[in-house]
Design a protein around this motif. Structure first.
Motif, mmCIF file in Angstrom:
data_model
loop_
_atom_site.group_PDB
_atom_site.id
_atom_site.type_symbol
_atom_site.label_atom_id
_atom_site.label_comp_id
_atom_site.label_asym_id
_atom_site.label_seq_id
_atom_site.Cartn_x
_atom_site.Cartn_y
_atom_site.Cartn_z
ATOM 1 N N LEU A 95 4.930 5.271 3.168
ATOM 2 C CA LEU A 95 4.136 6.450 3.748
ATOM 3 C C LEU A 95 4.651 7.672 2.728
ATOM 4 C CD1 LEU A 95 3.023 8.129 5.981
ATOM 5 C CD2 LEU A 95 5.218 8.416 7.090
ATOM 6 N N GLN A 96 3.449 8.469 2.445
ATOM 7 C CA GLN A 96 3.736 9.630 1.356
ATOM 8 C C GLN A 96 3.147 10.695 2.379
ATOM 9 O OE1 GLN A 96 5.414 10.194 -1.478
ATOM 10 N NE2 GLN A 96 5.117 12.186 -0.683
ATOM 11 N N ASP A 129 1.831 8.271 15.377
ATOM 12 C CA ASP A 129 3.245 8.948 15.299
ATOM 13 C C ASP A 129 3.525 8.978 13.816
ATOM 14 O OD1 ASP A 129 3.838 9.533 17.974
ATOM 15 O OD2 ASP A 129 4.821 7.718 18.347
ATOM 16 N N VAL A 130 2.419 8.908 12.687
ATOM 17 C CA VAL A 130 2.565 8.751 11.437
ATOM 18 C C VAL A 130 1.811 10.095 10.988
ATOM 19 C CG1 VAL A 130 1.905 7.752 9.439
ATOM 20 C CG2 VAL A 130 2.603 6.331 11.321
ATOM 21 N N PRO A 131 2.554 10.941 10.372
ATOM 22 C CA PRO A 131 3.817 10.929 9.648
ATOM 23 C C PRO A 131 4.902 11.503 10.609
ATOM 24 C CG PRO A 131 2.528 12.888 8.703
ATOM 25 C CD PRO A 131 1.873 12.232 9.704
ATOM 26 N N TYR A 191 1.086 -1.346 0.068
ATOM 27 C CA TYR A 191 0.075 0.002 -0.059
ATOM 28 C C TYR A 191 0.951 1.232 0.124
ATOM 29 C CZ TYR A 191 -3.467 -3.378 2.040
ATOM 30 O OH TYR A 191 -4.293 -4.407 1.780
ATOM 31 N N THR A 192 0.259 2.490 -0.383
ATOM 32 C CA THR A 192 0.936 3.712 -0.424
ATOM 33 C C THR A 192 -0.316 4.543 0.478
ATOM 34 O OG1 THR A 192 2.235 3.488 -2.375
ATOM 35 C CG2 THR A 192 1.611 5.793 -1.211
ATOM 36 N N LEU A 193 0.235 5.129 1.634
ATOM 37 C CA LEU A 193 -0.707 5.786 2.428
ATOM 38 C C LEU A 193 -0.294 7.445 2.285
ATOM 39 C CD1 LEU A 193 -3.016 6.137 4.531
ATOM 40 C CD2 LEU A 193 -1.165 5.857 6.313
ATOM 41 N N TYR A 194 -1.297 8.012 1.754
ATOM 42 C CA TYR A 194 -0.930 9.773 1.618
ATOM 43 C C TYR A 194 -1.726 10.317 2.845
ATOM 44 C CZ TYR A 194 0.256 8.217 -3.106
ATOM 45 O OH TYR A 194 0.658 7.528 -4.291
ATOM 46 N N THR A 195 -0.896 10.813 3.670
ATOM 47 C CA THR A 195 -1.506 11.293 4.813
ATOM 48 C C THR A 195 -0.790 12.529 5.728
ATOM 49 O OG1 THR A 195 -2.372 10.421 6.983
ATOM 50 C CG2 THR A 195 -0.201 9.922 6.494
ATOM 51 N N ALA A 196 -1.424 13.053 6.680
ATOM 52 C CA ALA A 196 -0.752 14.209 7.533
ATOM 53 C C ALA A 196 -0.963 13.948 8.921
ATOM 54 C CB ALA A 196 -1.310 15.472 7.103
ATOM 55 N N GLY A 197 -0.310 14.780 9.772
ATOM 56 C CA GLY A 197 -0.507 14.804 11.198
ATOM 57 C C GLY A 197 -1.824 15.150 11.626
#
Length: 210
Positions: free
Chosen positions: A33-34, A181-183, A7-13
Motif C-alpha cells: 500500500l502506497q 478501510d484502505v488506506p 502489486y503496489t496500490l497507490y490510493t487514498a480514502g
C-alpha cells in the motif's frame, strides 16, 4: 500486504480508491500500500505522474507482470478481475451486463453523485441481490463505495429498503469491509446513509461540504 509484494496500490480514502482495495481484498492479493495525500497534491508530483499521467488515484503497478502500470479505477478492476479469473463472468452476455454497470458507475454515478437517488430505481427486477448478475462482481464493488458515501453528498436513502439490504450484503463480506478501510479506517461506514451524520462529521473535522 508485505514488503515484497506482487502489486503496489497507490490510493487514498475515496470511493474510487475503495472500490479497487475492496476488489484486491476480495481476491486475497498480496500488495504493498502506497497512500497518496491528495490534499497535499501528491497526485500531481512527478513521481506519481510517471505512474498515472492523469494525476488521479488510484493507480496500480503489477510487479509480477514486469512493472505494468494500470490507471483509472475501472481499468484496474477489469485488469485484476480478468487476470485472476474472479468477479467477472465468463459468458459474453453477462460480461456485457457487468461492464455496462461498471461504466455506468464510472461515467454516471461517480461524476454525478446526484444520480444516486435514481440509481437504485434502475433494475426492473425486484429483490435482486446483486447489480449485474446473480453473483457479486466488480460492478457491485465499483458502485458500493459511492452509494455508501451518498450521505456526504447530502443524499438520504430513506425509503429504499432494497438498497439498504444491498448495502448490508456488501458490508457483510469481510474482504469488502477490509477494502473500505484502505488506506485508513472508513468513516462512511458509520454514517448510516444519514446526511445529518455527515454534516456532523465534517463539522468535527472543521470542513465544510456546502
Amino acid at each position: 500486504m508485505s514488503s515484497s509484494s506482487t502489486y503496489t496500490l497507490y490510493t487514498a480514502g475515496t470511493p474510487n480508491g475503495w472500490k479497487v482495495s475492496i476488489l484486491m481484498e476480495e481476491l486475497g492479493l498480496d500488495y504493498k500500500l502506497q497512500p497518496v495525500n491528495i490534499f497535499k497534491g501528491e497526485q500531481k508530483e512527478d513521481w506519481f505522474m510517471k505512474i498515472n499521467p492523469n494525476a488521479r488515484i488510484p493507480a496500480l503497478v503489477d510487479h509480477e507482470a514486469g512493472n505494468v502500470r494500470v490507471f483509472e479505477s475501472g481499468a484496474i478492476m477489469w485488469y485484476l478481475a480478468v487476470k485472476h479469473g474472479k468477479f467477472f463472468p465468463k459468458e459474453a452476455r453477462e460480461q456485457a451486463e457487468t461492464m455496462s454497470w461498471l461504466m455506468f458507475q464510472m461515467g454516471g454515478l461517480g461524476p454525478m453523485q446526484g444520480q444516486a437517488s435514481h440509481f437504485l430505481r434502475f433494475a426492473p427486477e425486484k429483490g435482486k441481490d446483486w447489480i449485474a448478475n446473480d453473483d457479486y462482481s466488480i460492478a457491485d464493488m465499483a458502485t458500493f463505495p459511492w452509494v455508501l458515501s451518498s450521505a456526504v453528498a447530502g443524499l438520504s436513502l430513506e425509503g429504499k429498503p432494497n438498497l439498504q439490504k444491498w448495502i448490508e450484503r456488501c458490508l457483510a463480506r469481510p474482504a469488502t469491509s477490509r477494502g473500505l478501510d484502505v488506506p485508513e479506517p472508513n468513516k462512511a461506514k458509520g454514517l448510516k446513509n444519514d446526511p445529518a451524520a455527515a454534516d456532523k462529521m465534517f463539522a468535527e473535522m472543521n470542513v465544510s461540504i456546502k
